[in-house]
Design a protein around this motif. Structure first.
Motif, PDB file in Angstrom:
ATOM      1  N   ARG A  73     -58.536 -85.066 -85.750  1.00  0.00           N
ATOM      2  CA  ARG A  73     -59.268 -84.716 -86.973  1.00  0.00           C
ATOM      3  C   ARG A  73     -59.467 -83.204 -87.077  1.00  0.00           C
ATOM      4  O   ARG A  73     -59.192 -82.584 -88.101  1.00  0.00           O
ATOM      5  N   ARG A  74     -59.908 -82.608 -86.007  1.00  0.00           N
ATOM      6  CA  ARG A  74     -60.208 -81.173 -86.057  1.00  0.00           C
ATOM      7  C   ARG A  74     -58.936 -80.334 -86.142  1.00  0.00           C
ATOM      8  O   ARG A  74     -58.929 -79.249 -86.735  1.00  0.00           O
ATOM      9  N   LEU A  75     -57.854 -80.850 -85.564  1.00  0.00           N
ATOM     10  CA  LEU A  75     -56.575 -80.147 -85.718  1.00  0.00           C
ATOM     11  C   LEU A  75     -56.093 -80.229 -87.160  1.00  0.00           C
ATOM     12  O   LEU A  75     -55.626 -79.240 -87.731  1.00  0.00           O
ATOM     13  N   LYS A  76     -56.217 -81.417 -87.747  1.00  0.00           N
ATOM     14  CA  LYS A  76     -55.795 -81.597 -89.144  1.00  0.00           C
ATOM     15  C   LYS A  76     -56.552 -80.628 -90.059  1.00  0.00           C
ATOM     16  O   LYS A  76     -55.980 -80.020 -90.947  1.00  0.00           O
ATOM     17  N   GLU A  77     -57.842 -80.485 -89.783  1.00  0.00           N
ATOM     18  CA  GLU A  77     -58.660 -79.586 -90.605  1.00  0.00           C
ATOM     19  C   GLU A  77     -58.134 -78.152 -90.583  1.00  0.00           C
ATOM     20  O   GLU A  77     -58.132 -77.469 -91.594  1.00  0.00           O
ATOM     21  N   VAL A  78     -57.711 -77.713 -89.385  1.00  0.00           N
ATOM     22  CA  VAL A  78     -57.302 -76.310 -89.291  1.00  0.00           C
ATOM     23  C   VAL A  78     -55.833 -76.090 -89.631  1.00  0.00           C
ATOM     24  O   VAL A  78     -55.439 -74.988 -90.001  1.00  0.00           O
ATOM     25  N   ILE A  79     -55.036 -77.131 -89.527  1.00  0.00           N
ATOM     26  CA  ILE A  79     -53.610 -76.965 -89.806  1.00  0.00           C
ATOM     27  C   ILE A  79     -53.354 -76.998 -91.304  1.00  0.00           C
ATOM     28  O   ILE A  79     -52.521 -76.285 -91.830  1.00  0.00           O
ATOM     29  N   GLU A  80     -54.131 -77.858 -92.002  1.00  0.00           N
ATOM     30  CA  GLU A  80     -53.857 -78.015 -93.430  1.00  0.00           C
ATOM     31  C   GLU A  80     -54.653 -77.038 -94.294  1.00  0.00           C
ATOM     32  O   GLU A  80     -55.638 -76.490 -93.877  1.00  0.00           O
ATOM     33  N   GLU A  85     -46.507 -72.127 -64.172  1.00  0.00           N
ATOM     34  CA  GLU A  85     -46.744 -71.975 -65.610  1.00  0.00           C
ATOM     35  C   GLU A  85     -47.377 -73.266 -66.155  1.00  0.00           C
ATOM     36  O   GLU A  85     -47.242 -74.326 -65.558  1.00  0.00           O
ATOM     37  N   PRO A  86     -48.049 -73.199 -67.289  1.00  0.00           N
ATOM     38  CA  PRO A  86     -48.680 -74.419 -67.845  1.00  0.00           C
ATOM     39  C   PRO A  86     -47.640 -75.444 -68.274  1.00  0.00           C
ATOM     40  O   PRO A  86     -46.482 -75.108 -68.484  1.00  0.00           O
ATOM     41  N   TRP A  87     -48.072 -76.687 -68.387  1.00  0.00           N
ATOM     42  CA  TRP A  87     -47.195 -77.732 -68.946  1.00  0.00           C
ATOM     43  C   TRP A  87     -47.027 -77.465 -70.439  1.00  0.00           C
ATOM     44  O   TRP A  87     -48.006 -77.138 -71.131  1.00  0.00           O
ATOM     45  N   LEU A  88     -45.815 -77.634 -70.920  1.00  0.00           N
ATOM     46  CA  LEU A  88     -45.591 -77.558 -72.369  1.00  0.00           C
ATOM     47  C   LEU A  88     -45.405 -78.982 -72.882  1.00  0.00           C
ATOM     48  O   LEU A  88     -44.519 -79.699 -72.419  1.00  0.00           O
ATOM     49  N   ILE A  89     -46.252 -79.387 -73.813  1.00  0.00           N
ATOM     50  CA  ILE A  89     -46.087 -80.727 -74.403  1.00  0.00           C
ATOM     51  C   ILE A  89     -45.958 -80.589 -75.918  1.00  0.00           C
ATOM     52  O   ILE A  89     -46.359 -79.575 -76.496  1.00  0.00           O
ATOM     53  N   GLY A  90     -45.368 -81.600 -76.556  1.00  0.00           N
ATOM     54  CA  GLY A  90     -45.131 -81.523 -77.992  1.00  0.00           C
ATOM     55  C   GLY A  90     -43.773 -80.895 -78.256  1.00  0.00           C
ATOM     56  O   GLY A  90     -42.867 -81.011 -77.431  1.00  0.00           O
ATOM     57  N   VAL A  91     -43.644 -80.189 -79.379  1.00  0.00           N
ATOM     58  CA  VAL A  91     -42.328 -79.629 -79.720  1.00  0.00           C
ATOM     59  C   VAL A  91     -42.072 -78.366 -78.901  1.00  0.00           C
ATOM     60  O   VAL A  91     -43.001 -77.708 -78.424  1.00  0.00           O
ATOM     61  N   GLU A  92     -40.798 -78.029 -78.772  1.00  0.00           N
ATOM     62  CA  GLU A  92     -40.365 -76.954 -77.869  1.00  0.00           C
ATOM     63  C   GLU A  92     -40.901 -75.574 -78.288  1.00  0.00           C
ATOM     64  O   GLU A  92     -41.386 -74.822 -77.462  1.00  0.00           O
ATOM     65  N   SER A  93     -40.752 -75.252 -79.585  1.00  0.00           N
ATOM     66  CA  SER A  93     -41.256 -73.957 -80.073  1.00  0.00           C
ATOM     67  C   SER A  93     -42.193 -74.200 -81.248  1.00  0.00           C
ATOM     68  O   SER A  93     -41.814 -74.073 -82.404  1.00  0.00           O
ATOM     69  N   GLU A 146     -46.033 -87.179 -87.522  1.00  0.00           N
ATOM     70  CA  GLU A 146     -46.196 -86.777 -88.924  1.00  0.00           C
ATOM     71  C   GLU A 146     -45.342 -85.554 -89.252  1.00  0.00           C
ATOM     72  O   GLU A 146     -45.539 -84.906 -90.274  1.00  0.00           O
ATOM     73  N   GLU A 147     -44.457 -85.217 -88.321  1.00  0.00           N
ATOM     74  CA  GLU A 147     -43.529 -84.090 -88.462  1.00  0.00           C
ATOM     75  C   GLU A 147     -44.227 -82.741 -88.594  1.00  0.00           C
ATOM     76  O   GLU A 147     -43.763 -81.842 -89.290  1.00  0.00           O
ATOM     77  N   ILE A 148     -45.333 -82.621 -87.919  1.00  0.00           N
ATOM     78  CA  ILE A 148     -46.009 -81.322 -87.838  1.00  0.00           C
ATOM     79  C   ILE A 148     -45.464 -80.597 -86.604  1.00  0.00           C
ATOM     80  O   ILE A 148     -45.268 -81.215 -85.557  1.00  0.00           O
ATOM     81  N   SER A 149     -45.181 -79.308 -86.777  1.00  0.00           N
ATOM     82  CA  SER A 149     -44.661 -78.530 -85.647  1.00  0.00           C
ATOM     83  C   SER A 149     -45.819 -78.113 -84.749  1.00  0.00           C
ATOM     84  O   SER A 149     -46.512 -77.129 -85.003  1.00  0.00           O
TER      85      SER A 149
END
Lengths: 555, 282
Positions: free
Chosen positions: A548-555, A443-451, A476-479
């Protein structure tokens, strides 16, 4: 702490040696280092640059902001000065530029005084080490370990002069070393050597060539046959001959060369002969951008070769992964008697990274060769078994038993046949092995928060920038989290199914223009991504760009 | 241990030259007392390339034009095996031309038997690289418009150390040529004339029989210039026998670990042997 030094100039100005010395020195001072080269497909001239990023914490990719620019020509300054941090500095010879905020030094004359104007890069290196606030000892030792006797004194002298001519600007301390500094292609070659590969032939093609040249360098010490052969067609056909005869065999190239191997890949499929192939991707189609990077050959290697036959495709995520997955590929190839394709790319291939030394004790060599007594009568190379895998022997090892492999459809003995029933049985036999492979996939590696609410999917070398960008966003407490695929065909679906349930959006990040991973998700898991962040300008993602590109799509 | 090479009856057309060639091959291997499990026949695709299916030796029936690369891979991996690459004129001189040239450059210790009937058999009668200029075929309706390859002259000028020609109509000579080629230390090129009874109505059994003659007893096969002259002789008279034979260092002997070590296939594999490679990266 987190610093980047950029060295820029024309091809042929000695940047390769300088960057090698500087990168290794920074590693010896105990830092985590990542070296990224941006070079043009030419031997002299053009604009090339190398970025060396280092930190007291592990680093996986490059950053856009720079602390020190060492400019060997004016173009370097013009192109990169916008990326300089506020307290950053440009270092150049006085002939190159005397603009404001540039530390214009008398590099060339100093080098001449030290014995040779070509040692100018060593003067620069001395200055850089001093500006960073480091002692000169470890850098001088690296020069001693690396440079040829005939040019060593001149360069050490030049280094010392460079060291003396500037003031400290930063206050760095050395840390504990003990890590290795290695690039992706070398890690792959080392994995092959550890796995007992005894046969690696290829044809030079950027950016895959250094796999071949490393194998060549080690061949006599380890008894590995290596050769630059007439073409990629020969490379894979020879490898299959070697594997048939019983040695572990591998070949590799970049997209164009892999295309030439397509027919023999199909041969590997029908004669059920194990082989490992590495595709170090560069942007296509055709010649594309020879020295640049892309992840656009995923579909190609999944489908390359005519007819239907099982294969495995593993993408490499970092240098450590490159080493261990290469060793695993040899075991899988022999266990299932199939071709296993490794997918790397120019970014991983050339990027030197510090990492924990590879643990050779962890490497297992599993051959799966049949060694017990065989039943009377002719040996059945393609004996129909429940698993689809037939007992494999090698020629010359069993008295009175001969081994027959055939590119035609064949019966259990390997003899050519046109029987409808045998044809169907053999197709089913080969397909059974493909189904079995699904039990092997990781399975792929999971990085960052669990869910994570924001679930990134990506594969291969995009791991580096994605990992570091996620770390910033999690702070920055982004899930946010990511599934980073290594094994990619057969496609693992469990973790994706699980994590996609709780995700608000799935973001696909790939170094190509058609979101090939997204296509696989739809095909095999009936899951699609909501947002795609694609990059296909021939360059790798930086942390900043992903962030930068993640911030654009998350916010 | 057995040197018995009989297997199935072949499916070639009645009267095909391949029947004589396989007979000679079995006889050569048996007379040399090579155990069948130590011999490997490597072929491409074509009528000649079906050989491994009719002979009880190890066989690698690969891709069209690609008989030589796997043969090289096999020989380098296990130098104890007798490796014979065998294929037709189209397979060897057409589709596989690049491998042919570079295999000669290597001088690896394999024997290469080319069944040369100057036509494509399996695909039904198209011109091959050795079909004569102007010859009408099932595809070249108004005649072949390119010069034929001169295989022996080509291998000679590329530096082959063993260059010979046989004829399927003379089995005793063919057996001797095959044995010489197998025993030769290096790359041995043996081009074998054979009639294709169905598709080549020009180069028939009689056509060859009327033209071939054995090189005289006093012919000096170490003389390159003489050999070149004989290699270019392709008209009313065509010589058979060993045109050229000299000693040369083999490819595998240029690798110390292959020359003086056990066959690569017998190497004990241990990951720890490679651990020392790490030292350069600290």
């Amino acid at each position: 702490m987190n610093y980047t030094v950029l060295i820029g100039g024309a091809a042929g100005q000695g940047m390769d040696t300088l960057s090698e010395l500087l990168t290794k020195s920074l590693k010896r001072y105990g830092f985590f280092v990542f070296k990224h080269s941006d070079y043009m497909s030419r031997v002299r001239g053009g604009h090339n640059f190398i970025q060396i990023r280092f930190s007291d914490k592990p680093v996986y990719t490059y950053e856009e902001n720079i602390d020190i620019i060492f400019a060997l020509n004016k173009e370097t300054i013009d192109l990169h000065k916008g990326r300089l941090k506020e307290d950053g500095i440009i270092l150049a010879d006085k002939e190159v530029s005397e603009e404001n905020n540039i530390l214009a030094l008398d590099l060339e004359d100093t080098a001449k005084n030290a014995g040779n104007s070509r040692a100018m890069t060593s003067v620069g290196m001395g200055s850089i080490i001093k500006m960073l606030g480091l002692k000169s000892d470890k850098a001088l030792k690296v020069m001693e370990d690396t440079l040829k006797e005939s040019i060593l004194d001149v360069n050490m002298n030049a280094f010392s002069k460079g060291y003396e001519m500037v003031e400290k600007r930063f206050n760095l301390d050395s840390m504990n070393d003990g890590r290795i500094l290695i690039d992706g292609n070398t890690a792959v070659a080392m994995g092959a050597a550890a796995a007992g590969c005894r046969y690696y032939c290829g044809y030079p093609m950027t950016p895959s060539t250094t796999v071949l040249s490393n194998m060549e360098k080690w061949s006599h010490g380890l008894g590995i046959f290596t050769e630059q052969v007439e073409d990629e067609v020969a490379a894979l056909n020879m490898a299959l001959g070697a594997s048939y005869a019983g040695v572990r065999a591998m070949t590799g190239s970049s997209g164009g060369g892999i295309a030439l191997m397509s027919e023999a890949l199909s041969l590997a499929g029908i004669i059920e002969t194990p082989v490992v192939i590495i595709n170090v991707q560069r942007p296509g189609p055709a010649t594309g951008l020879p020295t640049r990077t892309e992840q656009a050959d995923l579909r190609f290697v999944m489908h390359s070769g005519h007819g239907e036959f099982p294969r495995m495709v593993i993408s490499l995520r970092n240098v450590e992964d490159a080493f261990y997955q290469t060793t695993r590929a040899f075991n899988l190839a022999e266990k299932y008697q199939i071709p296993v394709i490794l997918l790397s790319d120019q970014y991983l291939a050339d990027g030197a990274t510090t990492t924990v030394p590879f643990d050779f004790k962890k490497v297992k060599i599993e051959r799966f060769l049949h060694e017990e007594k065989l039943p009377e009568g002719r040996y059945k190379r393609y004996e129909l078994t429940e698993s689809g895998v037939s007992p494999r022997i090698i020629p010359g090892k069993f008295e009175d038993k001969v081994v027959l492999v055939d590119s035609d459809e064949h019966d259990e003995y390997g003899n050519i046949t046109e029987s409808a029933q045998v044809r169907k049985d053999m197709v089913d036999k080969r397909n059974k092995k493909g189904a079995l492979l699904e039990s092997e996939i990781q399975e792929p590696w999971l990085i960052g928060v669990e869910s994570p609410e924001n679930l990134i999917v990506c594969w291969g070398s995009v791991y580096g920038p994605v990992k570091e960008a996620i770390e910033l966003l999690v702070e920055e407490e982004i899930s946010i989290g990511a599934l980073v695929y290594g094994d990619i065909y057969p496609f693992p679906i469990k973790l994706l199914q699980e994590k996609s349930k709780s995700a608000k959006r799935i973001i696909d990040i790939e170094n190509n223009s058609t979101a090939q991973l997204d296509g696989l998700m739809r095909q095999f898991a009936l899951i699609k991504s909501d947002i795609k962040i694609l990059k296909y300008d021939g360059r790798a993602f930086s942390i900043d760009e992903v962030y930068r590109r993640l911030k654009e799509v998350i916010e | 241990m057995t040197c018995e090479y009989d297997l199935y009856d072949p499916s070639w057309c009645p009267g095909c030259g391949n029947y004589m060639i396989i007979k000679a091959l079995k006889q050569a291997l048996e007379e040399l007392e090579i155990p069948s499990h130590m011999a490997v026949i490597v072929t491409g695709i074509g009528q000649a390339a079906k050989m491994p299916h009719y002979i009880a030796a190890n066989g690698f029936n690969g891709l069209h034009g690609r008989a030589l690369p796997p043969a090289i891979g096999i020989k380098l991996s296990n130098k104890d095996l007798t490796v014979i690459a065998e294929s037709g004129d189209g397979d060897t001189y057409g589709e596989g031309g690049n491998h042919f040239i570079h295999t000669i450059r290597r001088n690896i210790n394999i024997a290469h038997f080319v069944h040369d009937n100057q036509i494509y058999g399996l695909t039904k009668g198209q011109g091959s690289p050795t079909t004569a200029m102007g010859q009408v075929t099932t595809l070249q309706y108004d005649g072949v418009k390119v010069e034929p390859v001169k295989p022996l002259a080509l291998s000679l000028t590329m530096g082959a150390g063993f260059v010979a020609r046989g004829f399927s109509g003379d089995i005793p000579q063919l057996v001797e040529l095959m044995k010489e080629a197998i025993l030769y230390s290096g790359y041995a090129h043996l081009d074998i004339f054979q009639p294709c009874v169905v598709w080549n109505k020009v180069n028939t059994f009689q056509w060859y029989k009327d033209r071939v003659y054995k090189l005289p007893e006093d012919y000096d096969y170490t003389d390159f210039n003489a050999a070149y002259k004989k290699a270019m002789e392709f008209g009313d008279k065509i010589p058979t026998g060993i045109l050229f034979k000299v000693e040369k260092e083999t490819y595998e002997d240029r690798f110390e670990f292959i020359k003086n070590g056990p066959p690569l296939v017998d190497a004990e594999l241990n990951p720890m042997d490679a651990e020392k490679l790490l030292n350069d990266f600290y």
